[in-house]
Design a protein around this motif. Structure first.
Motif, PDB file in Angstrom:
ATOM      1  N   THR A 384     -11.381   9.125   4.930  1.00  0.00           N
ATOM      2  CA  THR A 384     -10.840  10.408   5.526  1.00  0.00           C
ATOM      3  C   THR A 384     -10.812  11.333   4.247  1.00  0.00           C
ATOM      4  OG1 THR A 384      -8.647   9.868   5.129  1.00  0.00           O
ATOM      5  CG2 THR A 384      -9.553   9.166   7.408  1.00  0.00           C
ATOM      6  N   GLY A 385     -10.453  11.008   3.160  1.00  0.00           N
ATOM      7  CA  GLY A 385     -10.144  12.065   2.011  1.00  0.00           C
ATOM      8  C   GLY A 385      -8.754  12.163   1.697  1.00  0.00           C
ATOM      9  N   ARG A 386      -7.945  11.856   2.811  1.00  0.00           N
ATOM     10  CA  ARG A 386      -6.529  12.097   2.769  1.00  0.00           C
ATOM     11  C   ARG A 386      -5.636  11.046   1.723  1.00  0.00           C
ATOM     12  NH1 ARG A 386      -4.826  15.645   6.675  1.00  0.00           N
ATOM     13  NH2 ARG A 386      -2.877  15.685   5.013  1.00  0.00           N
ATOM     14  N   THR A 387      -6.142  11.015   0.535  1.00  0.00           N
ATOM     15  CA  THR A 387      -5.500   9.978  -0.282  1.00  0.00           C
ATOM     16  C   THR A 387      -4.346  10.280  -0.682  1.00  0.00           C
ATOM     17  OG1 THR A 387      -6.713  11.258  -2.171  1.00  0.00           O
ATOM     18  CG2 THR A 387      -8.023   9.328  -1.426  1.00  0.00           C
ATOM     19  N   ASP A 388      -3.716  11.687  -0.482  1.00  0.00           N
ATOM     20  CA  ASP A 388      -2.441  12.110  -0.789  1.00  0.00           C
ATOM     21  C   ASP A 388      -1.428  11.040  -0.069  1.00  0.00           C
ATOM     22  OD1 ASP A 388      -2.919  13.937  -2.196  1.00  0.00           O
ATOM     23  OD2 ASP A 388      -3.254  15.531  -0.892  1.00  0.00           O
ATOM     24  N   ALA A 389      -1.917  10.329   1.073  1.00  0.00           N
ATOM     25  CA  ALA A 389      -1.039   9.759   1.753  1.00  0.00           C
ATOM     26  C   ALA A 389      -0.805   7.982   1.238  1.00  0.00           C
ATOM     27  CB  ALA A 389      -1.447   9.452   3.228  1.00  0.00           C
ATOM     28  N   ALA A 390      -1.422   7.790  -0.095  1.00  0.00           N
ATOM     29  CA  ALA A 390      -1.562   6.618  -0.483  1.00  0.00           C
ATOM     30  C   ALA A 390      -0.135   5.871  -0.698  1.00  0.00           C
ATOM     31  CB  ALA A 390      -2.431   6.703  -1.852  1.00  0.00           C
ATOM     32  N   VAL A 391       0.678   6.630  -1.513  1.00  0.00           N
ATOM     33  CA  VAL A 391       2.082   6.264  -1.811  1.00  0.00           C
ATOM     34  C   VAL A 391       2.878   5.801  -0.526  1.00  0.00           C
ATOM     35  CG1 VAL A 391       4.313   6.917  -2.586  1.00  0.00           C
ATOM     36  CG2 VAL A 391       2.061   7.449  -3.859  1.00  0.00           C
ATOM     37  N   LEU A 392       2.557   6.538   0.536  1.00  0.00           N
ATOM     38  CA  LEU A 392       3.259   6.277   2.082  1.00  0.00           C
ATOM     39  C   LEU A 392       2.768   4.930   2.710  1.00  0.00           C
ATOM     40  CD1 LEU A 392       3.720  10.025   3.074  1.00  0.00           C
ATOM     41  CD2 LEU A 392       5.386   8.671   1.979  1.00  0.00           C
ATOM     42  N   ALA A 393       1.394   4.911   2.428  1.00  0.00           N
ATOM     43  CA  ALA A 393       0.701   3.658   3.159  1.00  0.00           C
ATOM     44  C   ALA A 393       1.089   2.473   2.617  1.00  0.00           C
ATOM     45  CB  ALA A 393      -0.574   4.379   3.464  1.00  0.00           C
ATOM     46  N   LEU A 394       0.898   2.466   1.274  1.00  0.00           N
ATOM     47  CA  LEU A 394       0.766   1.273   0.475  1.00  0.00           C
ATOM     48  C   LEU A 394       2.083   0.321   0.751  1.00  0.00           C
ATOM     49  CD1 LEU A 394      -0.751  -0.276  -1.682  1.00  0.00           C
ATOM     50  CD2 LEU A 394       0.745   0.991  -3.602  1.00  0.00           C
ATOM     51  N   PRO A 395       3.185   0.349   0.908  1.00  0.00           N
ATOM     52  CA  PRO A 395       4.127  -0.583   0.991  1.00  0.00           C
ATOM     53  C   PRO A 395       4.013  -1.359   2.203  1.00  0.00           C
ATOM     54  CG  PRO A 395       5.090   1.392   0.477  1.00  0.00           C
ATOM     55  CD  PRO A 395       3.878   1.922   0.625  1.00  0.00           C
ATOM     56  N   THR A 396       3.476  -0.808   3.305  1.00  0.00           N
ATOM     57  CA  THR A 396       3.432  -1.689   4.554  1.00  0.00           C
ATOM     58  C   THR A 396       2.107  -2.284   4.621  1.00  0.00           C
ATOM     59  OG1 THR A 396       2.512   0.194   5.586  1.00  0.00           O
ATOM     60  CG2 THR A 396       5.110  -0.429   6.085  1.00  0.00           C
ATOM     61  N   ALA A 397       1.133  -2.032   3.623  1.00  0.00           N
ATOM     62  CA  ALA A 397      -0.160  -2.750   3.517  1.00  0.00           C
ATOM     63  C   ALA A 397       0.057  -3.965   2.732  1.00  0.00           C
ATOM     64  CB  ALA A 397      -1.228  -1.552   2.991  1.00  0.00           C
ATOM     65  N   VAL A 398       0.842  -3.866   1.759  1.00  0.00           N
ATOM     66  CA  VAL A 398       1.191  -4.787   0.885  1.00  0.00           C
ATOM     67  C   VAL A 398       2.033  -5.789   1.335  1.00  0.00           C
ATOM     68  CG1 VAL A 398       1.939  -5.555  -1.508  1.00  0.00           C
ATOM     69  CG2 VAL A 398       0.675  -3.519  -1.266  1.00  0.00           C
ATOM     70  N   LEU A 399       2.961  -5.495   2.147  1.00  0.00           N
ATOM     71  CA  LEU A 399       4.213  -6.169   2.686  1.00  0.00           C
ATOM     72  C   LEU A 399       4.591  -5.863   4.029  1.00  0.00           C
ATOM     73  CD1 LEU A 399       7.000  -6.110  -0.062  1.00  0.00           C
ATOM     74  CD2 LEU A 399       5.709  -8.166   0.677  1.00  0.00           C
ATOM     75  N   PRO A 400       3.374  -6.529   4.991  1.00  0.00           N
ATOM     76  CA  PRO A 400       3.694  -6.262   6.727  1.00  0.00           C
ATOM     77  C   PRO A 400       5.200  -6.740   6.985  1.00  0.00           C
ATOM     78  CG  PRO A 400       1.483  -7.116   6.095  1.00  0.00           C
ATOM     79  CD  PRO A 400       2.317  -7.198   4.781  1.00  0.00           C
ATOM     80  N   GLY A 401       5.812  -5.892   7.808  1.00  0.00           N
ATOM     81  CA  GLY A 401       7.119  -6.621   8.249  1.00  0.00           C
ATOM     82  C   GLY A 401       8.290  -5.534   7.673  1.00  0.00           C
ATOM     83  N   ILE A 402       9.378  -6.213   7.967  1.00  0.00           N
ATOM     84  CA  ILE A 402      10.416  -5.268   7.562  1.00  0.00           C
ATOM     85  C   ILE A 402      10.698  -4.799   5.926  1.00  0.00           C
ATOM     86  CG2 ILE A 402      11.833  -7.338   7.151  1.00  0.00           C
ATOM     87  CD1 ILE A 402      13.132  -4.088   8.962  1.00  0.00           C
ATOM     88  N   GLY A 403      10.289  -5.828   5.208  1.00  0.00           N
ATOM     89  CA  GLY A 403      10.236  -5.559   3.695  1.00  0.00           C
ATOM     90  C   GLY A 403       9.325  -4.281   3.296  1.00  0.00           C
TER      91      GLY A 403
END
Length: 604
Positions: A384-403
């Motif tokens: 999409t080119g919307r790479t500014d959202a990387a910091v927001l999307a990364l935690p749940t991608a690395v740690l699915p779930g409550i963490g």
């Protein structure tokens, strides 16, 4: 599978609300000590170096730093390293050439410095225009990024985040001006550092704990000569039209318009095609293990991403232009310069700058790591080119779930702090200029100006099309470097500068950058035909501005101000000699303060 619908993230919303309430409370507590125009403009010049350094760092670490740097690392790789380097190194030039003399000048705004040095009310009005324009231009990406953050954590339109940021900022500025915002921004720096450092440490620990691979055992391969791959079945919705590079065979499911034709089902993209155009509203679905088609203009494979660009003269020009903009633009940013007016003297201003470089260097270590991890875990943002959202999307991608949700809440709250802090500094600086140069300079005028300085950028942010945050900031730096940088450097170190030369340089340098901005905007709406120097024009505009200032000043040497020697002595004489004359005291001080100033007793 990654869905496109936004679900309410209670952890993130709670973090943002906590930040908003805390910011308002700290500002309210600090505003009770503010009552005079000097409090609102320069915090009575009583801010010590360490607190001022934290406050400057707090407002300087904007959306471009918290979100944009990691996003650019994700997309552009090592070529994006110049952004954090330039953002930090710009303060070295500021410390060496500007900070202490600027404080000793006794000015209280940038237009006031221009008039104090060159004695021209017309030049002051020109400087006022550029201060307001730069402030509004810098505010736009802050508000747009705030809308991005809020729309990612709850099902609301982006405009809701913009309104929330402006509401909190204007309320704090109305209450205490510079005096209140100084305390708020110093607090916000440490909050931002916590919000980016803690998630980075945890995510890196998880990555290393997995042996440098994904949880499913897929290797990272960040240096392989192949595009990144999707690690799970992924659905991507295209919000704005994009052109994608196809370097590997890609099977996908598409629903929308691809290359001008309707697509509804399985699609095959061959490498021979080179690029495909996907229209807004199209939904793409990729299977796990599929090569990621990357937005045009970014490195197409990980090997290119990990090496400096070899794209020829155009890329080399862009790199040096970026260096010029970030190195020299810092000393022309009004909301940064106004901070040095709050120090007690020139020595404190120089010490403040040294502390700032240390605080910025500490912060910028973390977005670099998050950008690299994003290349592994959230490659769908490259579509999409919307790479500014990387910091927001990364935690749940690395740690699915409550963490991951908790870490995502921390980063979302930190991003929101970044918008609040930078927006506060911008609104204060623009309000100070509006109140003293357009209105009458009373406390009531400052508050009216604060409302104007908040509402106008809000309207523009809603109307204008968003772009990469750091790239938008880069244009603002180019404008600052092409207008105020030559006037400040030559005004402090060259006695032959005239107001005619300074005005000509600001008009030519600023006019060239504004023309580049207009061409770039038109180009983005009509097929991206603009050359690279239009997107990063500083390498052309800054030298031209300096040359114009020098040539015109030499041609108009009869217009040299009569008090030039006295003004330069005041800026360069050591602080203990007591030559500082604070112009805010002369204009806005009490009768007793003006009397002391007339007697030569400087208030410290």
């Amino acid at each position: 599978m990654n869905g496109t619908a936004v679900e309410l993230n209670l952890w993130a919303v709670s973090g943002i609300l906590l930040v908003a309430v805390t910011t308002f409370y700290v500002g309210f507590r600090s505003s009770r000590a503010a009552s005079t125009t000097q409090d609102f403009l320069v915090a009575r010049r009583t801010v010590r170096s360490r607190r001022n350094a934290a406050a400057v760092s707090g407002e300087y670490l904007s959306a471009a730093s918290f979100l944009g740097v990691a996003g650019l690392i994700l997309k552009d790789g090592v070529d994006a390293l110049w952004f954090p380097i330039g953002f930090t190194a710009g303060y070295l030039a500021l410390m060496l050439f500007v900070a202490a003399p600027l404080r000793r000048s006794g000015a209280y705004t940038l237009p006031d410095f221009v008039e104090a040095r060159l004695g021209s009310s017309g030049l002051r009005k020109l400087a006022t225009f550029f201060v307001i324009f730069i402030g509004f231009l810098y505010l736009l990406p802050q508000l747009q990024a705030a809308g991005l953050v809020l729309s990612r954590v709850m099902p609301v339109p982006p405009e809701a985040g913009m309104v929330l940021v402006i509401a909190i900022v204007v309320l704090n500025v109305l209450g205490g001006g510079m005096r209140a915002i100084t305390v708020v921004q110093a607090f916000q720096y440490w909050l931002k550092l916590f919000a980016i450092a803690v998630p980075t440490f945890i995510l890196c620990a998880v990555f290393i704990g997995n042996g440098g691979t994904q949880p499913d055992g897929v290797g990272t391969r960040l240096t392989a000569a192949t595009p990144p791959t999707f690690t799970e079945d992924t659905k991507v919705q295209i919000d704005t039209p994009v052109r994608l590079q196809v370097k590997e065979p890609v099977w996908l499911w598409a629903d929308g318009v691809v290359d001008g034709a309707k697509a509804a089902g399985v699609v095959y993209w061959r490498p021979e095609v080179g690029e495909v155009t996907v229209e807004a509203g199209t939904v793409l679905r990729f299977d796990a293990g599929t090569a990621v088609p990357i937005v045009a203009g970014a490195p197409a494979d990980n090997a290119s991403w990990a090496k400096p660009s070899s794209g020829g003269a155009g890329d080399l020009f862009t790199t040096y232009s970026l260096i010029f903009a970030t190195f020299l633009g810092t000393m022309g940013l009004p909301h940064v310069l106004v901070r040095f007016y709050t120090n007690p003297d020139g020595k404190a201003a120089r010490r403040t700058t040294l502390h700032i470089m240390l605080l910025l260097a500490l912060f910028y270590m973390f977005p670099l790591l998050l950008g690299a991890l994003s290349r592994i875990y959230v490659p769908q943002l490259l579509v999409t080119g919307r790479t500014d959202a990387a910091v927001l999307a990364l935690p749940t991608a690395v740690l699915p779930g409550i963490g991951g949700q908790i870490l995502g809440a921390v980063t979302a709250a930190g991003a929101f702090v970044a918008f609040l802090s930078t927006s506060s500094g911008l609104v204060v600086s623009v309000s100070g200029v509006l109140s003293t140069d357009v209105l009458r300079g009373r406390v009531r005028d400052f508050r009216v100006a604060a409302v104007i300085a908040g509402i106008v950028p809000l309207i523009l942010a809603v109307i204008l099309r968003p772009n990469d945050v750091s790239l938008s900031i880069g244009v603002t730096f180019a404008l600052a470097a092409s207008t105020f940088c030559p006037v400040l450097v030559l005004g402090i170190w060259w006695r032959k500068l005239t107001w005619v030369g300074a005005g000509a340089g600001m008009i030519v340098g600023g006019g060239l950058v504004l023309a580049a901005i207009v061409l770039d905007v038109v180009s983005r709406y009509t097929g991206d035909w603009a050359p690279s120097f239009v997107k990063q024009p500083a390498l052309i505009t800054v030298p031209i501005a300096f040359i114009v200032v020098i040539v015109v000043s030499k041609a108009t040497h009869r217009r040299l101000p009569g008090d030039t020697s006295r003004t330069l002595l005041r800026m360069h004489a050591p602080d203990p000699l007591g030559f500082i004359r604070d112009r805010d005291v002369a204009r806005f001080g009490t009768a007793e303060e003006r009397s002391r100033l007339a007697d030569g007793r400087h208030r410290r």
